[in-house]
Design an enzyme around this catalytic site. Structure first.
Site, PDB file in Angstrom:
ATOM      1  N   HIS A 265     -77.129  -5.106  95.589  1.00 40.22           N
ATOM      2  CA  HIS A 265     -78.453  -5.708  95.727  1.00 40.22           C
ATOM      3  C   HIS A 265     -78.655  -6.146  97.175  1.00 40.22           C
ATOM      4  CE1 HIS A 265     -81.879  -8.359  95.122  1.00 40.22           C
ATOM      5  NE2 HIS A 265     -82.002  -7.887  93.887  1.00 40.22           N
TER       6      HIS A 265
ATOM      7  N   ASP B  11     -82.467   2.234  90.217  1.00 40.95           N
ATOM      8  CA  ASP B  11     -83.662   1.526  89.733  1.00 40.95           C
ATOM      9  C   ASP B  11     -84.830   1.566  90.720  1.00 40.95           C
ATOM     10  OD1 ASP B  11     -82.450  -0.331  91.473  1.00 40.95           O
ATOM     11  OD2 ASP B  11     -82.788  -2.059  90.146  1.00 40.95           O
ATOM     12  N   HIS B  12     -84.530   1.543  92.023  1.00 48.49           N
ATOM     13  CA  HIS B  12     -85.584   1.557  93.049  1.00 48.49           C
ATOM     14  C   HIS B  12     -84.928   1.724  94.408  1.00 48.49           C
ATOM     15  CE1 HIS B  12     -84.246  -2.512  93.766  1.00 48.49           C
ATOM     16  NE2 HIS B  12     -84.433  -2.783  92.483  1.00 48.49           N
TER      17      HIS B  12
ATOM     18  N   THR C 177     -86.244  -4.147  89.434  1.00 50.92           N
ATOM     19  CA  THR C 177     -85.309  -3.795  88.346  1.00 50.92           C
ATOM     20  C   THR C 177     -85.999  -3.821  86.985  1.00 50.92           C
ATOM     21  OG1 THR C 177     -83.535  -4.906  89.554  1.00 50.92           O
ATOM     22  CG2 THR C 177     -83.096  -4.366  87.263  1.00 50.92           C
TER      23      THR C 177
ATOM     24  N   GLU D  39     -78.149  -0.554  90.584  1.00 51.85           N
ATOM     25  CA  GLU D  39     -78.968  -1.366  91.467  1.00 51.85           C
ATOM     26  C   GLU D  39     -79.125  -0.713  92.851  1.00 51.85           C
ATOM     27  OE1 GLU D  39     -80.808  -4.169  90.935  1.00 51.85           O
ATOM     28  OE2 GLU D  39     -81.427  -3.936  93.015  1.00 51.85           O
TER      29      GLU D  39
HETATM   30  C1  GP9 Z   1     -81.978  -9.612  88.670  1.00 49.18           C
HETATM   31  C2  GP9 Z   1     -81.586  -8.211  89.010  1.00 49.18           C
HETATM   32  C3  GP9 Z   1     -82.115  -7.780  90.351  1.00 49.18           C
HETATM   33  O1  GP9 Z   1     -81.530 -10.011  87.405  1.00 49.18           O
HETATM   34  O2  GP9 Z   1     -81.981  -7.369  87.973  1.00 49.18           O
HETATM   35  O3  GP9 Z   1     -83.481  -7.616  90.318  1.00 49.18           O
HETATM   36  P1  GP9 Z   1     -84.362  -7.009  91.509  1.00 49.18           P
HETATM   37  O4  GP9 Z   1     -84.401  -8.035  92.605  1.00 49.18           O
HETATM   38  O5  GP9 Z   1     -83.718  -5.739  91.992  1.00 49.18           O
HETATM   39  O6  GP9 Z   1     -85.674  -6.758  90.865  1.00 49.18           O
HETATM   40 MN    MN Z   2     -83.075  -3.891  91.290  1.00 47.94          MN
END
Ligand code: GP9
Ligand code: MN
Length: 404
Positions: free
Chosen positions: A195, A254-255, A80, A38
Site C-alpha cells: 500500500h 485492485d488499482h 480497494t 493491493e
Molecule cells: C484498507 C485497504 C486499503 O482496508 O483495503 O484501501 P485503499 O486505500 O487501497 O482503498
Molecule cells: Mn487498495
C-alpha cells in the site's frame, strides 16, 4: 422506477455476449479464492530489476494459469472497496465517493448472495478494522457469511508495517480459518502490505529498491516483491492442506500503485517515454485465474474488473439468467475487446479514447475523432446505466429468480 430498470436491461441485452460453452461448469462445485493484490500493476509482471524478477512467484503461477494481460482496473475514489464492489457485483463503482460509503444499504445481487443458492459458504479476510469502508455492513449485504478482520488476527509491532499486518503473516493466520470453512467456499482475501507509501522493513526486502528521484517508485518494487512472496506461501499452504486441487484461485490488482505524478521517474524503469496512450496502458493490473487441471494460457482481450463475476459464474456452471451484470465472460468466443474506466477513458483493441482525444491503440497517435464515436457512446452508456442502478437503488424492483 420499474421503467428505469427496463432501460438498463435493454442496454445490457444489446451488449451481452454469449459465455464460452466449453468452459461452462468446468469448475463446478470447486472452492473459489479471490485475492485482491493491493496496488499491484501489470508493468511489474515478467520484469526484472537489477537482474532479479520482481514477481517470481506470480510469473510461475501465470505459466500454469489463465492470464489476462490487457485487464484494466475500473475503480474510482473508493479504491480497494470499489474493486471489491466491481468483482462482486459486475457493476461500476461511482464517479464520486465510494459505493461502500454512500450506498452500503442498497439492495444488491452480489456474487456471495448468488453462490449461497448453490451451497457456497462465503468468507472474507482482511486484517484491517471491519468498520473501515463500512465493510461490517456491506459484507453481510453482499451475502458474505463470515468476515475475518483486525480482531481475528494476532497483530503486533513485530508483524506489522505501514497499514497493518504484513501479508505473509496475514496469509499464514488466515489459513487457520480458511481450513475450517465448510466447502464449497467462496473466499476473498485482501492484501495490504503493498500500500502507498510502500513502507517495508529492510529484513523483508527480497529485492533492492529502484534507484530514481522518487522514493515512492523506488520502494514500490520491494513491497510488490514481498506480496509476491506471500502469494507463494498461500499456494504452498493450499497445497499442503489439500485445497489447491479443488480450488479456483483468482488474483487481481485492485488499482494503480504509481500515480501519474511519478511517471517522470517511472519512465526510467520502463526505459521509455510515457505518452498519453502509454499512460492509459499503465492502468492495467494483473488478472490471474488458476483452475486445477487446466493448462495455462495468456489472453490479450481488453477487459476490466467488471468482467470477473460473469466469468466465475460461467466456470462454476451457474446460469446468468436474472442477474444484471455489466461485464462479459472473459473466455467468450465473440468477446468484444472493451473496457471503460471510471474517468471515462475507453479502451478497445483498436482505439483509446481519453481526455476527449481519440488515439490508435497500436501507435498511440491521434486519429480522427469519429473513429472513437461508438466507443464513446458505449462507454458513457455503461457508466450511465450502472450509476442509475446504484443512485436509484433499482434492484429493489427486481424479482429474485431464486424466490419465484
Ligand atoms: C484498507 C485497504 C486499503 O482496508 O483495503 O484501501 P485503499 O486505500 O487501497 O482503498
Ligand atoms: Mn487498495
Amino acid at each position: 422506477n420499474e421503467d428505469d430498470l427496463s432501460g438498463v436491461l435493454k442496454h445490457l441485452d444489446a451488449s451481452r455476449i454469449e459465455s464460452n460453452e466449453e468452459m461452462f461448469g468446468i469448475a463446478e462445485d470447486m472452492n473459489v479464492i479471490v485475492v485482491s493484490l493491493e496496488s499491484v500493476e501489470s508493468f511489474v509482471i515478467g520484469e526484472t530489476l537489477n537482474g532479479q524478477e520482481i514477481t517470481p512467484f506470480l510469473n510461475e503461477l501465470i505459466e500454469d494459469s489463465f492470464y489476462f494481460e490487457n485487464f484494466y482496473y475500473q475503480t474510482g475514489q473508493g479504491k480497494t472497496s470499489d474493486a471489491e464492489f466491481l468483482i462482486n457485483n459486475s457493476l461500476y463503482p461511482l464517479g464520486r465517493g465510494a459505493v461502500f460509503l454512500t450506498h452500503y444499504d442498497n439492495e444488491f445481487k452480489a456474487l456471495p448472495n448468488t453462490l449461497s443458492n448453490y451451497g457456497y459458504h462465503s468468507a472474507v479476510f482482511h486484517a484491517n478494522d471491519k468498520t473501515f469502508y463500512n465493510r461490517d455492513i456491506v459484507y453481510p449485504n453482499f451475502g458474505y457469511d463470515s468476515n475475518f478482520s483486525f480482531k481475528d488476527y494476532e497483530i503486533s509491532r513485530m508483524n506489522s508495517v505501514g497499514w497493518g499486518l504484513k501479508d505473509i503473516d496475514f496469509v499464514e493466520q488466515s489459513m487457520d480459518y480458511l481450513t475450517e470453512l465448510p466447502e464449497p467456499f467462496y473466499s476473498t482475501m485482501i492484501t495490504l502490505t503493498n500500500h502507498f507509501p510502500y513502507h517495508l522493513d529492510e529484513e523483508d526486502h527480497f529485492i533492492q529498491p529502484f534507484d530514481s528521484n522518487s522514493r515512492i517508485v523506488n520502494q514500490y518494487f520491494p513491497t510488490v516483491r514481498y506480496t509476491d512472496e506471500a502469494m507463494r506461501i498461500l499456494v504452498d499452504e493450499l497445497k499442503a492442506e489439500g485445497l489447491y486441487e479443488n480450488t479456483i484461485l483468482v488474483m487481481y490488482g485492485d488499482h494503480y500503485g504509481i500515480a501519474n505524478s511519478h511517471y517522470g521517474e517511472l519512465s526510467k524503469f520502463l526505459d521509455k517515454e510515457i505518452d498519453v496512450a502509454e499512460a492509459v496502458k499503465l492502468e492495467r493490473v494483473p488478472l490471474i485465474v488458476h483452475i486445477p487441471g487446466l493448462e495455462g494460457k495468456t489472453f490479450d482481450t481488453v477487459s476490466g474488473q467488471v468482467d470477473v463475476m460473469p466469468t466465475l459464474l460461467n466456470l462454476l456452471g451457474i446460469e446468468e439468467d436474472g442477474l444484471t451484470m455489466f461485464g462479459n465472460d472473459l473466455f467468450a468466443e465473440d468477446r468484444d475487446d472493451f473496457a471503460v474506466l471510471r474517468n471515462g477513458t475507453v479502451i478497445t483493441d483498436e482505439y483509446i479514447y481519453t481526455n476527449e482525444t481519440c488515439l490508435s491503440y497500436e501507435t498511440g497517435e491521434e486519429v480522427a475523432s469519429d473513429l472513437c464515436q461508438p466507443l464513446i457512446e458505449r462507454g458513457a452508456a455503461e457508466l450511465y446505466y450502472s450509476d442509475k442502478i446504484i443512485y436509484r437503488d433499482l434492484f429493489r424492483f427486481k424479482e429474485d429468480v431464486y424466490e419465484s
